[in-house]
Each structure stands twice: as structure tokens, then as C-alpha cells.
Design a protein around this motif. Structure first.
Motif, mmCIF file in Angstrom:
data_model
loop_
_atom_site.group_PDB
_atom_site.id
_atom_site.type_symbol
_atom_site.label_atom_id
_atom_site.label_comp_id
_atom_site.label_asym_id
_atom_site.label_seq_id
_atom_site.Cartn_x
_atom_site.Cartn_y
_atom_site.Cartn_z
ATOM 1 N N MET A 593 0.811 -1.210 0.000
ATOM 2 C CA MET A 593 0.000 0.000 0.000
ATOM 3 C C MET A 593 0.850 1.269 0.000
ATOM 4 S SD MET A 593 -2.965 -1.278 2.648
ATOM 5 C CE MET A 593 -4.095 0.031 2.207
ATOM 6 N N VAL A 594 2.149 1.119 -0.286
ATOM 7 C CA VAL A 594 3.054 2.266 -0.363
ATOM 8 C C VAL A 594 3.338 2.557 -1.833
ATOM 9 C CG1 VAL A 594 5.310 3.173 0.265
ATOM 10 C CG2 VAL A 594 4.081 1.676 1.838
ATOM 11 N N PRO A 595 2.866 3.677 -2.384
ATOM 12 C CA PRO A 595 3.118 3.969 -3.802
ATOM 13 C C PRO A 595 4.615 4.014 -4.101
ATOM 14 C CG PRO A 595 1.423 5.427 -2.928
ATOM 15 C CD PRO A 595 2.002 4.690 -1.761
ATOM 16 N N TYR A 596 5.022 3.366 -5.173
ATOM 17 C CA TYR A 596 6.410 3.318 -5.630
ATOM 18 C C TYR A 596 7.354 2.867 -4.521
ATOM 19 C CZ TYR A 596 4.256 6.046 -9.312
ATOM 20 O OH TYR A 596 3.425 6.462 -10.309
ATOM 21 N N ALA A 597 6.986 1.765 -3.890
ATOM 22 C CA ALA A 597 7.775 1.314 -2.741
ATOM 23 C C ALA A 597 9.059 0.610 -3.143
ATOM 24 C CB ALA A 597 6.937 0.371 -1.886
ATOM 25 N N ARG A 598 9.120 0.052 -4.349
ATOM 26 C CA ARG A 598 10.290 -0.731 -4.734
ATOM 27 C C ARG A 598 10.811 -0.285 -6.104
ATOM 28 N NH1 ARG A 598 9.897 -1.751 -0.175
ATOM 29 N NH2 ARG A 598 9.963 -3.765 0.908
ATOM 30 N N TYR A 599 12.120 -0.114 -6.179
ATOM 31 C CA TYR A 599 12.774 0.249 -7.428
ATOM 32 C C TYR A 599 13.974 -0.668 -7.592
ATOM 33 C CZ TYR A 599 15.604 3.059 -10.665
ATOM 34 O OH TYR A 599 16.350 3.492 -11.736
ATOM 35 N N SER A 600 13.931 -1.539 -8.577
ATOM 36 C CA SER A 600 15.032 -2.468 -8.771
ATOM 37 C C SER A 600 15.939 -2.054 -9.913
ATOM 38 C CB SER A 600 14.504 -3.887 -9.016
ATOM 39 O OG SER A 600 13.620 -3.895 -10.126
ATOM 40 N N ASN A 601 15.368 -1.599 -11.031
ATOM 41 C CA ASN A 601 16.154 -1.063 -12.132
ATOM 42 C C ASN A 601 15.234 -0.215 -13.008
ATOM 43 O OD1 ASN A 601 15.111 -2.677 -14.513
ATOM 44 N ND2 ASN A 601 15.850 -4.358 -13.213
ATOM 45 N N PRO A 602 15.785 0.589 -13.908
ATOM 46 C CA PRO A 602 14.953 1.523 -14.679
ATOM 47 C C PRO A 602 13.880 0.848 -15.521
ATOM 48 C CG PRO A 602 17.283 2.067 -14.904
ATOM 49 C CD PRO A 602 17.218 0.737 -14.224
ATOM 50 N N ARG A 603 14.024 -0.441 -15.794
ATOM 51 C CA ARG A 603 13.046 -1.119 -16.644
ATOM 52 C C ARG A 603 11.988 -1.878 -15.849
ATOM 53 N NH1 ARG A 603 18.021 -1.344 -18.897
ATOM 54 N NH2 ARG A 603 18.244 -0.735 -21.083
ATOM 55 N N SER A 604 12.144 -1.933 -14.531
ATOM 56 C CA SER A 604 11.209 -2.694 -13.700
ATOM 57 C C SER A 604 10.898 -1.901 -12.438
ATOM 58 C CB SER A 604 11.806 -4.056 -13.344
ATOM 59 O OG SER A 604 10.942 -4.773 -12.492
ATOM 60 N N VAL A 605 9.635 -1.519 -12.250
ATOM 61 C CA VAL A 605 9.219 -0.691 -11.122
ATOM 62 C C VAL A 605 8.018 -1.340 -10.455
ATOM 63 C CG1 VAL A 605 8.347 1.565 -10.398
ATOM 64 C CG2 VAL A 605 10.036 1.418 -12.240
ATOM 65 N N PHE A 606 8.087 -1.459 -9.123
ATOM 66 C CA PHE A 606 6.946 -1.959 -8.369
ATOM 67 C C PHE A 606 6.154 -0.780 -7.827
ATOM 68 C CE2 PHE A 606 4.755 -3.105 -4.477
ATOM 69 C CZ PHE A 606 4.089 -4.251 -4.844
ATOM 70 N N GLU A 607 4.871 -0.731 -8.130
ATOM 71 C CA GLU A 607 3.970 0.296 -7.638
ATOM 72 C C GLU A 607 3.130 -0.272 -6.504
ATOM 73 O OE1 GLU A 607 2.149 3.403 -10.636
ATOM 74 O OE2 GLU A 607 1.789 1.362 -11.276
ATOM 75 N N GLY A 608 3.075 0.453 -5.403
ATOM 76 C CA GLY A 608 2.104 0.093 -4.388
ATOM 77 C C GLY A 608 0.731 0.603 -4.789
ATOM 78 N N ASN A 609 -0.280 0.156 -4.091
ATOM 79 C CA ASN A 609 -1.664 0.563 -4.383
ATOM 80 C C ASN A 609 -2.311 0.966 -3.059
ATOM 81 O OD1 ASN A 609 -4.306 0.892 -5.121
ATOM 82 N ND2 ASN A 609 -4.535 -1.114 -6.076
ATOM 83 N N ILE A 610 -2.395 2.273 -2.853
ATOM 84 C CA ILE A 610 -2.879 2.780 -1.577
ATOM 85 C C ILE A 610 -4.365 2.499 -1.376
ATOM 86 C CG2 ILE A 610 -3.618 5.113 -2.201
ATOM 87 C CD1 ILE A 610 -1.791 6.030 0.213
ATOM 88 N N ASP A 611 -5.061 2.129 -2.450
ATOM 89 C CA ASP A 611 -6.491 1.820 -2.359
ATOM 90 C C ASP A 611 -6.763 0.317 -2.301
ATOM 91 O OD1 ASP A 611 -7.477 4.510 -2.483
ATOM 92 O OD2 ASP A 611 -6.941 4.547 -4.610
ATOM 93 N N LEU A 612 -5.732 -0.481 -2.099
ATOM 94 C CA LEU A 612 -5.902 -1.930 -2.062
ATOM 95 C C LEU A 612 -6.728 -2.336 -0.842
ATOM 96 C CD1 LEU A 612 -4.905 -4.413 -3.704
ATOM 97 C CD2 LEU A 612 -3.064 -4.630 -2.024
ATOM 98 N N ASP A 613 -7.698 -3.203 -1.059
ATOM 99 C CA ASP A 613 -8.589 -3.671 0.006
ATOM 100 C C ASP A 613 -8.312 -5.142 0.310
ATOM 101 O OD1 ASP A 613 -9.994 -1.273 0.391
ATOM 102 O OD2 ASP A 613 -11.274 -1.685 -1.344
ATOM 103 N N PRO A 614 -8.774 -5.621 1.464
ATOM 104 C CA PRO A 614 -8.618 -7.052 1.770
ATOM 105 C C PRO A 614 -9.456 -7.905 0.827
ATOM 106 C CG PRO A 614 -9.159 -5.781 3.753
ATOM 107 C CD PRO A 614 -9.394 -4.887 2.580
ATOM 108 N N SER A 615 -9.052 -9.145 0.688
ATOM 109 C CA SER A 615 -9.890 -10.135 0.008
ATOM 110 C C SER A 615 -10.362 -11.131 1.062
ATOM 111 C CB SER A 615 -9.108 -10.847 -1.103
ATOM 112 O OG SER A 615 -7.990 -11.522 -0.588
ATOM 113 N N TYR A 616 -11.477 -11.794 0.767
ATOM 114 C CA TYR A 616 -12.105 -12.682 1.741
ATOM 115 C C TYR A 616 -12.258 -14.077 1.143
ATOM 116 C CZ TYR A 616 -13.166 -8.307 4.092
ATOM 117 O OH TYR A 616 -13.063 -7.082 4.707
ATOM 118 N N VAL A 617 -12.158 -15.081 2.003
ATOM 119 C CA VAL A 617 -12.175 -16.475 1.554
ATOM 120 C C VAL A 617 -13.134 -17.283 2.427
ATOM 121 C CG1 VAL A 617 -10.828 -18.588 1.332
ATOM 122 C CG2 VAL A 617 -9.838 -16.419 0.638
#
Length: 854
Positions: A593-617
Motif C-alpha cells: 500500500m506504499v506507492p512506488y515502494a520498490r525500485y530495482s532497475n529503470p526497466r522494472s518498477v513496483f507500484e504500491g496501491n494505496i487503495d488496495l482492500d482485503p480479500s475474503y475467503v
């Protein structure tokens, strides 16, 4: 007839099929033995429970064996016919030895005489003492969990928690350390029944490798947890129970190991118990190296002058890690009914990594070569303090357990990445080695995280009659995570460092949830049931800011009720039918839930999603259990239905750039169903078999939409369909056979079938491990040798496809490894099986036979 030497020679064959062949051959060898039965009684002809009976062969010591009588004094074992000295020992009785001619069938009753009461010294604070003559069963099925005892696992000796998990029923460990249950990686880890700083925040495989296998007493596999447990972890819960010594006086063990790839470790378990005080210390450290390989080919669907039409990448990595951990504490009994406990834990993990990535990219009008060199450094320090109070109101089982856990985990990660690019036009290749002389840019990444947690619990138990029990409790969790990301770039023409504002940010994440539960357990005739209800109220506060001027405050609140139902029916002695249901929640991991939390290299970027909700099972299981002295069979049919399921969306925001973004999203539904079959079988005294087979299917539905810029710079809306279904298989077989009373050999074969989703296709994987153990010095010393991935076949091959690209990748996390370890045990006094108080410092976390609290 196949001999044991021939069996060992078959080791030159390959993988899982070899294990089946060895098991069948070993079983054939055992047919020369005969069944022997008998019972132990006192002088009044009353049965003597749990007596130790040892048969010592007069002709060949290899034929000797021992057995533990059951609660009615009966015993059964298999022996080679011949003359034996039979020795019987039991607490409170005189030791006797007699000679018997064994030819098969019953040897009748053996009568033993009680000791003179005047010569027996009473032992304070001990309810019972046990002499153990046989190894514990590694696998046991209970109403709401399965328990795995790794003490007989030769392959994981000198290893880590990750090595132990590879042999746990219903659990799989991927080549990169990802742990899954029944095909799902949404697994919740607990240490002694609660979240622990031992497993860190989000350090994955590193955390699993930092917990020594020698410190693990057992692992509880809870595939469908009851309301007593926290509702997180839709695939289930793995509760790791650490060792606690149960002997009076000073006792302990030390284990050291040495292996290749270079790996060393030294671990110890010490305890001192006298009168009302018990003190313990578990700790150790180690060094481990690893090598990885990752190759991929990618074909892009929107090529233009600035984006390649295809690329080829080869990556290698070398990592080394140093870990240490220590836990010390005490238990003090104020009285027979009240005890207090306290413990402290420190865990550290330091790592260094070096990576090299060579990439070829083929554009419409030119080719381009690049090389990326990564040097990384990581530091992780975790601290934890635990306090508890246990009180028994009476001798009928009414008790209360209070506990408080304070945890802190700090992680610092720094890396330097140098990228060299050389362009080649008109498809004319130049000297590829020349590119390393031209630095294009250098990235400096710093990622720091700090986690602070408070977990408070109260658990109450009230027996009602002889077959019913009411349980209730409350739990408070306060978790606060702080993330700091700082990314700087140094270009070739400008040696000044420049911050990249998109990836330089700070986030303060706080989650508080209150939980209360109640459940009732009873049995009417052959029918048993347990009904539970749990309520969890969660409050999440996110304070996010980065250098682009973004400042986001986000508050989320959830209030959910989670029911659970467990039903059982005894079909006969040791035969039981099980049916259960529970509702679960998959809370987003904090860094998701942290926007742009991970940066590994210029061609691959992990985006967080601050609006992510739980899922239920909603999870359902129907199981059947047969538990005999030599045989345990547990087939289980299961079905899980997920809503708002979390999927990873990989896409390009701008088709004019060669940058792939990945972000978690809530999407549609997922159904998983299958058969999970586990068994253990000891056909003869020197052969043990344990295996599992998981046949499962899956079906996903959902469509995602996202905005992107096309090749002309226009905004377009693209759609990604995640609908798909498939079927896969996972299998494991573990065979342990004893050459003599001091030497054993173990083989472990694993197979994971291919799996296909809407966007990925994974090929099958298989492998084999080998272990051997030799005991010396009357059982006080043990040498263990093991080889992980004997034939070097474990790897992961995945094909990814969507409207942006098609990619095929190969990854190998670790090559073949072997290790030699030695364990020395020093001990005094007798083993205490049941102290008078209800729980000790670890049993409030699930270390006893009752279900662990929240």
C-alpha cells in the motif's frame, strides 16, 4: 532378494521414481521378520502402561530392537527369529531381564515387581516421567491441525527453517524460498502462536534461513484455522514451535555444521531446571553463500524506434549472509497453579550481494547492448520481549493465560547499480567487451524500514462436564511500519548525484485491530463438534509523501465476523471423519500500500496501491483420518472461494518507453479445489515412509482496466482479462531406513506439476535430497550428512504473456549443496512430560496438545 547394499547403489538413478523403487525394495527385504506381541503386567496381573521393552539379539546386534508398551501394557514389533534377552523397565518398577526364543506370535505376559516404596525418592513438581524407547511419529492429525515433528528428518539437520518446511505435509517451498500451501502462497507464519520478530517484516527467504532447524520442536499446519486464531492467511497458518527442554538439572545440545556452497553454523539449546525455576537459552549463528541464475527472452507487441522489438537477458548473482539469534528466558512457578514467564529474543541478519545482468535489445533500426552491475548490502536487527502469566483456578482445567509481546525490527538496505550501454546501428555487432568502459549512469538506492509491534492476549478455558469446553479470548495488535526510500542517479555527463523524486518518499503505516473470540467444543457419543465466532475490528492509517509534492493521508476501517465450524465422527478405533468450515481474510501487506515502494532497475518498477482492500475467503474441508501405531492416512477434499482476490498487474504506462510497472489490484473471484493426501507408514522397525500428494484445480474470473499512452502519445484505455483455469499436481515421498541401531539413511523426492493461469505458464519441477545419520557415544553424539538437490534439477521456468509482451524466463535459486553436521548432547535428570502448571513459556503459543490461542 535385494540387499541393502544394492538399495544404496540405486542412488545413481534419478529423482522421485528412485524413491519409490527404494521404498519397495526395502519393504521386500523386511519380509524375513516375524510379528511379535506381548504385554507387561504387575504382580497383581494389572497392566503396566508405557513400559520400555528391549529385545537384545544373542546372535547379531543388528537384529536388536525396542518398543514402548501402550496404555494397556500391550506392545507389537517385528523381529528376526532367534534367541533374545528381553529387558523391561518402567517407572516405579524393578528392572528385569529374561531370555526368550522368538519364533513369531505372542511371547505372553511378562510380570514385573514394584519397587519398595521406601526406596523411591519423591520428585517435586513432576506429574509423570517417561522413558522413550522409540522415535516419535513425524506426522499426526488432530481436529483442527496437522503436526509435523522434524526430529527424524535427516535432510534438514544443520539447516534452517526453510529446509524443514520442504518436508512438511501440505507445504511446498519454491526455488526462491516462497512458501505455499495447496498452491497458494498467502500463508501466515507464527512463532509459538504469535507474529514474531524472528521472521522480520518482509524479508522472505532470508528470515526462513535465519532460524536454525535444530531449534524447531514441531510445526503445526493449520490449513483451515478456527476462530481462536487470527483470521489472516487465506491459505492457512504455519505455527513454528521452538524447543523447550523438559528435563531437570542442566541439559542441552550443541550442533555445528559445515557445507558447500560455503555454509557454516553453530547452534545450541540449553536449559536449567530446579525446584520452581526453569531457565533456557537457545541461540546460534551461521554463514551461508548462494548463487543464482536468471535468463529471459522477451518479445514486445508494440515495437517502434524507441522500444525494442525483442530482448535477451542473462543474469547471475552471488549472495552471502551472516545470521545470529538468541532467545533466553525463565519460567517461575509461584505455586502448583500459578506461574510467570519472561523471555527476550535478538535476531540479526547481514547480507551482501553482487549481480551481473547482460542484456541484448533489438530495435527496428539498431541493436543495443547493456550491462548492469549491482552491489547490495543489507542489515536487519530484530528485538522481541515476551511476558506471560498462567493461572489454574482449579484442577478441572479452568485456567487463564495472559501474555504481552513487544517487538521491534529494523532493516537497512543499500545498493549501487552501474549500467553500461553501447549502441550498435545497422545490425553491425561491435566488441561487446568495450561497453564496460562507458558508464551511462549509476543508481544509488537506500531503503530503510522500521517495524514496531505490540501484541496483547488473554485466553480463558472452562471445562463443562467431562467432554465439553468453552474457550474465549481477546487480542490487541498495534503495528507501526515506517518506510524510507531514497534513489539517486549519477549520469555519465554529470557526476553530480540527482534525486529521483518519483522514488524518494517516506511512509508511516499504522494498523490497529481488536479481536475477540468464543468457541465451544464438545462430544456426544462418536460425534464431536466445535463451534466458534470471531470478531475483528481493524483501523489503518497511512501517511505518505514524496518529493514530487504528493502528500496522501489514507484511513481505512474494517469490521468483520469470522465463523468456524469443526465436526468429527469416530467411525471406529483410530478412524475419524472430519468436516470443517471457516471464513478468512487476506489483509494487504503494508508495503503493498506504499506507492512506488520498490525500485530495482529503470526497466522494472513496483507500484504500491494505496487503495488496495482485503480479500475474503470461504474455506471448506472434508477429511478422513486413520491413525494406527504404524500407519497414518489423511486424505482431505478442500474448496476455497475468494472474493476481491489480489492479483499482480504488470503493464506499460507508456508504450514509447521500455518500462514495465507491476502493482497489486483487487480483482474478481478465484476458486481452488483439490485433494490433499498425506500418509506415514512404518511397515517394519527399520523402515519409515512419509509422503503426500496434492491434486488441485483453480479458476479465476476478473477484468482490469488501466490508462496508457500509445506510440503516438495518446491516452488509451486498455483491458486485461485475468480469466483462466487449470489443474496441477504436487507430490512428495520421504523414505528413511535404518542400517543398524546407530546408522540411518533418508531419501526425499519431490515433484511439482506445471501450472497455467491467464497470464503465466509454469513448467514442472522435480528434485531429490539425500541424508544419512550416524550416532556415537551412547546416543550423545550424532553425525549427519545431507545433499540438497542431488541431481541439480530444481529450477523454475515460466512463460508470461499479455497484450504488451511475451516472455520466457529460467531461474535457478541455488545449485546442489551438501553439508556435514555434528550434534553433541549433555543431559541430567529425568524428562518431565507434564509440569503441574497448565502452560509454560512456549505452550501459551500452541506448544501443548491443545489448540494454540489467538
Amino acid at each position: 532378494m535385494t540387499t541393502r547394499t544394492e538399495i544404496i547403489n540405486i542412488l545413481t538413478k534419478k529423482t522421485l521414481g528412485l524413491t519409490f523403487v527404494l521404498s519397495a525394495a526395502a519393504f521386500a527385504y523386511a519380509q524375513q521378520k516375524v510379528n511379535v506381541t506381548g504385554n507387561i503386567v504387575d504382580k497383581q496381573n494389572n497392566p503396566v502402561p508405557y513400559a520400555s521393552v528391549t529385545f537384545s539379539s544373542k546372535t547379531n546386534k543388528i537384529f536388536s530392537d525396542a518398543v514402548l508398551a501402550d496404555e494397556k501394557g500391550n506392545y507389537t514389533l517385528q523381529l528376526v527369529p532367534g534367541n533374545y534377552d528381553v529387558t523391561v523397565e518402567a517407572i516405579g518398577f524393578r528392572k528385569i531381564t529374561s531370555t526368550k526364543m522368538i519364533g513369531g506370535g505372542s511371547v505372553g505376559s511378562i510380570s514385573i515387581e514394584a519397587e519398595n516404596p521406601g526406596t523411591v525418592t519423591p520428585t517435586k513438581n513432576i506429574e509423570g516421567v517417561t522413558i522413550t524407547a522409540a522415535a516419535p511419529k513425524p506426522y499426526r492429525v488432530e481436529l483442527d491441525k496437522k503436526t509435523y515433528d522434524p526430529s527424524t528428518d535427516l535432510i534438514s539437520k544443520g539447516g534452517s527453517l526453510q529446509d524443514v518446511l520442504a518436508n512438511v505435509p501440505s507445504v511446498s517451498v519454491d526455488t526462491d524460498g516462497t512458501v505455499s500451501m495447496r498452491g497458494s502462497s498467502n500463508v501466515r507464519f507464527l512463532i509459538n502462536g504469535k507474529p514474531s520478530a524472528l521472521l522480520g517484516i518482509d524479508d522472505g527467504a532470508n528470515a526462513l534461513q535465519s532460524i536454525p532447524a535444530d531449534q524447531i520442536e514441531k510445526i503445526e499446519v493449520i490449513s483451515n484455522p478456527s476462530s481462536k486464531f487470527e483470521a489472516s492467511g487465506t491459505a492457512g497458518i504455519l505455527n513454528i514451535i521452538l524447543k523447550k527442554n523438559k528435563r531437570v538439572g542442566f541439559n542441552g545440545s550443541v550442533t555445528g555444521s559445515l557445507g558447500y556452497l560455503p555454509t557454516t553454523s553453530l547452534n545450541t539449546n540449553l536449559s536449567w531446571r530446579r525446584n520452581n525455576l526453569t531457565w533456557f537459552l537457545n541461540g546460534g549463528g551461521g554463514y551461508r553463500e548462494s548463487k543464482g541464475e536468471n535468463n529471459s527472452d522477451t518479445w514486445y507487441n508494440f515495437p517502434n524506434a524507441d522500444v525494442p522489438k525483442e530482448s535477451h537477458q542473462e543474469s547471475t548473482s552471488e549472495n552471502n549472509g551472516k545470521n545470529y539469534n538468541a532467545t533466553t528466558g525463565f519460567v517461575y512457578d509461584f505455586s502448583d497453579r500459578t506461574s510467570v514467564n519472561a523471555s527476550g529474543t535478538i535476531r540479526g541478519f547481514n547480507s551482501e550481494s553482487n549481480g551481473n545482468t547482460f542484456r541484448e535489445e533489438f530495435f527496428l533500426s539498431r541493436n543495443e547492448f547493456s550491462e548492469r552491475l549491482d552491489d547490495g548490502y543489507g542489515r536487519n536487527l530484530a528485538l522481541q520481549g515476551d511476558f506471560g502469566l498462567d493461572h489454574k483456578f482449579d484442577d478441572k482445567g479452568q485456567n487463564i493465560a495472559l501474555s504481552l509481546s513487544l517487538q521491534r525490527n529494523k532493516s537497512n538496505s543499500n545498493s549501487v547499480a552501474r549500467e553500461y550501454i553501447s549502441g550498435v546501428r545497422d545490425f553491425v555487432y561491435e566488441d561487446e567487451n568495450a561497453l564496460v568502459n562507458d558508464l551511462s549512469f549509476k543508481d544509488l538506492l537506500a531503503q530503510n524500514s522500521l517495524n514496531r509491534s505490540i501484541v496483547g492476549k488473554a485466553d480463558y478455558e472452562l471445562p463443562i462436564g467431562e467432554k465439553s469446553k468453552l474457550e474465549a479470548g481477546y487480542r490487541l495488535d498495534i503495528n507501526r511500519n515506517n518506510y524510507e526510500n531514497d534513489v539517486n542517479r549519477q549520469d555519465q555527463d554529470n557526476m553530480t548525484l540527482t534525486q529521483l523524486p518519483l522514488f524518494t518518499n517516506t511512509t508511516d503505516y499504522k494498523e490497529t485491530f481488536n479481536a475477540a473470540y468464543a468457541q465451544f467444543k464438545s462430544k456426544i457419543g462418536n460425534f464431536g463438534y466445535q463451534l466458534g465466532l470471531r470478531n475483528e475490528y481493524s483501523v489503518i492509517n497511512i501517511d505518505y509523501a514524496n518529493l514530487q509534492g504528493d502528500k496522501i493521508l489514507k484511513d481505512k476501517k474494517y469490521n468483520n465476523i469470522f465463523p468456524s465450524v469443526y465436526l468429527s465422527y469416530d467411525l471406529g478405533k483410530d478412524n475419524q471423519l472430519l468436516l470443517n468450515f471457516s471464513k478468512r481474510i487476506d489483509r494487504p501487506r503494508s508495503f503493498f500500500m506504499v506507492p512506488y515502494a520498490r525500485y530495482s532497475n529503470p526497466r522494472s518498477v513496483f507500484e504500491g496501491n494505496i487503495d488496495l482492500d482485503p480479500s475474503y475467503v470461504d474455506s471448506y474441508e472434508v477429511g478422513y483420518s486413520i491413525q494406527k501405531r504404524k500407519l497414518t492416512i489423511n486424505p482431505t477434499l478442500y474448496y476455497r472461494h475468494s472474493t476481491d482476490d489480489t492479483k499482480m498487474l504488470s503493464y506499460r504506462k507508456d508504450e514509447r518507453e521500455n518500462v514495465v510497472y507491476t502493482k497489486p489490484i483487487n480483482l474478481g473471484t478465484e476458486d481452488r479445489y483439490g485433494l490433499d493426501f498425506n500418509f506415514s507408514y512404518d511397515p517394519v522397525s527399520w523402515l519409515k515412509l512419509m509422503g503426500g500428494l496434492d491434486l488441485y484445480g483453480y479458476k479465476s474470473e476478473g477484468t482490469a482496466q488501466y490508462d496508457a499512452l500509445d506510440r503516438d502519445g495518446n491516452t488509451v484505455v486498455r483491458t486485461r482479462d485475468f480469466a483462466g483455469d487449470g489443474f496441477s499436481t504436487r507430490a512428495r515421498l520421504n523414505t528413511t531406513f535404518r542400517i543398524d541401531k546407530t546408522f540411518s539413511v533418508q531419501l526425499q523426492g519431490q515433484y511439482r506439476g506445471g501450472e497455467k493461469t491467464a497470464t503465466t505458464e509454469q513448467k514442472p519441477m522435480y528434485g531429490m535430497n539425500l541424508g544419512a545419520s550416524k550416532t556415537i557415544w551412547n546416543g550423545n553424539g550424532t553425525f549427519t550428512f545431507n545433499i540438497q538437490d542431488v541431481f541439480n534439477t530444481r529450477n523454475r521456468t515460466v512463460k508470461t504473456f499479455n497484450e504488451d509482451l511475451t516472455s520466457e524466463s529460467y531461474m535457478k535459486w541455488m545449485p546442489r549443496q551438501f553439508a556435514l553436521s555434528f550434534t553433541y548432547r549433555f543431559r541430567q535428570g529425568e524428562k518431565v512430560e507434564a509440569p503441574r502448571r497448565k502452560k509454560d513459556i512456549n505452550s501459551n503459543a500452541g506448544g501443548d496438545d491443545d489448540m494454540p490461542p489467538m
